[in-house]
Design an enzyme around this catalytic site. Structure first.
Site, PDB file in Angstrom:
ATOM      1  N   HIS A  58      41.143 -13.021 -25.832  1.00 23.63           N
ATOM      2  CA  HIS A  58      41.959 -13.450 -27.367  1.00 23.63           C
ATOM      3  C   HIS A  58      43.052 -13.889 -27.246  1.00 23.63           C
ATOM      4  O   HIS A  58      44.256 -13.460 -27.652  1.00 23.63           O
ATOM      5  CB  HIS A  58      41.157 -12.290 -28.351  1.00 23.63           C
ATOM      6  CG  HIS A  58      39.803 -12.123 -28.028  1.00 23.63           C
ATOM      7  ND1 HIS A  58      39.382 -12.767 -28.814  1.00 23.63           N
ATOM      8  CD2 HIS A  58      39.351 -11.208 -27.417  1.00 23.63           C
ATOM      9  CE1 HIS A  58      37.706 -11.254 -28.957  1.00 23.63           C
ATOM     10  NE2 HIS A  58      37.737 -10.534 -27.451  1.00 23.63           N
ATOM     11  N   GLN A 152      34.271 -12.815 -35.872  1.00 25.57           N
ATOM     12  CA  GLN A 152      34.812 -11.595 -35.241  1.00 25.57           C
ATOM     13  C   GLN A 152      34.268 -10.090 -36.292  1.00 25.57           C
ATOM     14  O   GLN A 152      33.412  -9.376 -36.497  1.00 25.57           O
ATOM     15  CB  GLN A 152      36.263 -11.171 -35.236  1.00 25.57           C
ATOM     16  CG  GLN A 152      36.562  -9.810 -35.398  1.00 25.57           C
ATOM     17  CD  GLN A 152      37.300  -9.184 -34.235  1.00 25.57           C
ATOM     18  OE1 GLN A 152      38.128  -9.153 -34.036  1.00 25.57           O
ATOM     19  NE2 GLN A 152      36.210  -8.289 -33.256  1.00 25.57           N
TER      20      GLN A 152
END
Ligand code: ZN
Length: 411
Positions: A58, A152
């Site tokens: 990420h 997310q």
């Protein structure tokens, strides 16, 4: 004829040493003894190995750990919530700078192929994506970055996200992600998977979801994803984390593994983060919290390992080191014998390359994307033991990093 570059006395995977020649972007000869070149590098008997591949990280969240509230519960849920305020403050420049720093750390540690998940939701909008895409462009000569649009915060519980995922693909994302466990009900979880698969099919891009990153043994998105992939004929599907698979009873897990094998789903485990986040509230003995690496491998699935987090709200450590990721995976998945050590190495190499569908190998004609380790490292096991950064990092024929620090990975 002089070659562009010659690597003197490199240790090949079979143990021999040879002079290796590079022309342009590719390996010209694996035994070019006696040849001339415009530039020479001294390998001095150090291991020559294909470059590492990080297929799950990420970049948009990297290096924000110290700006966030403490994760008091040590759970995934609190980590997600803690990032919200910081995500609202993201600017393209801020994300670009941090993502670029994380890319540079990868490169110095010998990894020039990266697949990054980037948050796409109604909190940050497309700011994280734009920052990472700018970082990718800035580093385009040095590293290949694939961007996964990652919801997310959910899709059903965050209305507007499905449209943002499509916008992200228009603006440079290469794949559709998913976070189906982060919905309010099993029905919503299935709707989330459906929505992501719909978008992937419409745009003709791979699917790479975060699946059941939870200790909850009732989480069922993995089998739903596999079954839908089979029914829809979707072939390029990757499932990351899949921690709940380890929480199932063995009979149910075996059924799901069979389904994954039928669907040909690529599996990615992320031991650095999940060793820390999962199992926290177990009594003793505490579970390891990673997926069933052994059973997935035995079923013939591609199983890779990713760094996942670099100093963010989920994981306060991490230094973009695939050697460290492999070493942690070896501990978490009981990889000990010579053959098992080879597995740990391949999980951040050949297997991760299969997830990303990029070339990997040292054949003549292959991209000259490889690492040259110091003389003390003659085998992959030596590299895992020493945790040493490569002396030279090459990407498509160019020397993109030279490390003077030879006693530790580069932080
Ligand atoms: Zn992740």
């Amino acid at each position: 004829m002089a070659h562009d570059l010659l690597l003197r006395n490199a240790r090949l995977p079979d143990g021999r040493t040879a002079d290796v020649a590079v022309d342009g972007h590719a390996i010209a000869a694996l035994d070019a003894t006696g040849a001339d070149a415009a530039r020479e590098l001294a390998a001095e008997g150090g291991l020559l190995a294909p470059g590492f591949v990080d297929c799950h990280v990420h970049l948009d969240k990297a290096y924000i750990a110290d700006e966030l509230p403490d994760n008091e519960s040590g759970t995934l849920g609190e980590a997600i919530a803690n990032i919200h305020d910081r995500k609202r403050e993201y600017t393209v420049e801020d994300v670009r700078e941090r993502a670029g720093r994380a890319i540079e750390a990868h490169v110095r540690n010998g990894c020039t192929r990266i697949r990054t998940h980037v948050d796409v939701d109604t909190i940050g909008g497309l700011t994280p994506l734009r920052g990472v895409v700018e970082a990718r462009e800035a580093w385009a000569d040095v590293v290949d970055v694939q961007v996964v649009a990652f919801p997310q915060e959910g899709v059903v519980q965050d209305p507007g996200t499905a449209e943002l995922l499509a916008d992200a693909l228009e603006e440079g994302a290469d794949a559709v992600g998913g976070m189906p466990a982060n919905e309010r009900s099993d029905a919503d979880t299935r709707e989330h998977v459906d929505a992501c698969l719909d978008i992937a099919t419409e745009y003709g891009v791979p699917v790479d979801m975060h699946v059941d990153e939870t200790d909850d043994p009732t989480a069922r998105s993995l089998e739903y994803l596999a079954a839908e992939a089979i029914d829809r004929g979707v072939e390029d599907v990757t499932a990351g984390h899949t921690c709940a698979l380890a929480a199932y009873d063995d009979a149910h897990a075996a059924r799901v593994v069979d389904l994954l094998a039928e669907a040909g789903v690529n599996m990615v485990t992320n031991p650095p983060t999940n060793l820390l986040l999962q199992g926290r509230h177990d009594g003793h003995p505490k579970r390891r919290g990673i997926t069933r690496v052994d059973e997935l491998r035995e079923a013939g699935l591609t199983v890779a390992a990713g760094q996942d987090c670099i100093r963010d709200g989920f994981y306060p450590y991490g230094r973009a080191s695939m050697l460290e990721t492999a070493l942690l995976t070896a501990h978490a998945a009981h990889l000990q014998t010579p053959a098992e050590r080879r597995v740990a190495w391949e999980m951040v190499g050949a297997n991760a390359a299969r997830v990303m569908d990029v070339d990997y190998g040292l054949e003549e004609g292959a991209p000259a994307t490889f690492n040259v380790f110091p003389p003390s490292v003659e085998t992959p096991t030596d590299a895992l033991r020493e945790g040493v950064a490569p002396r030279y990092v090459l990407h498509e024929g160019s020397v993109v990093a030279e490390n003077e620090v030879r006693s530790a990975v580069v932080a």
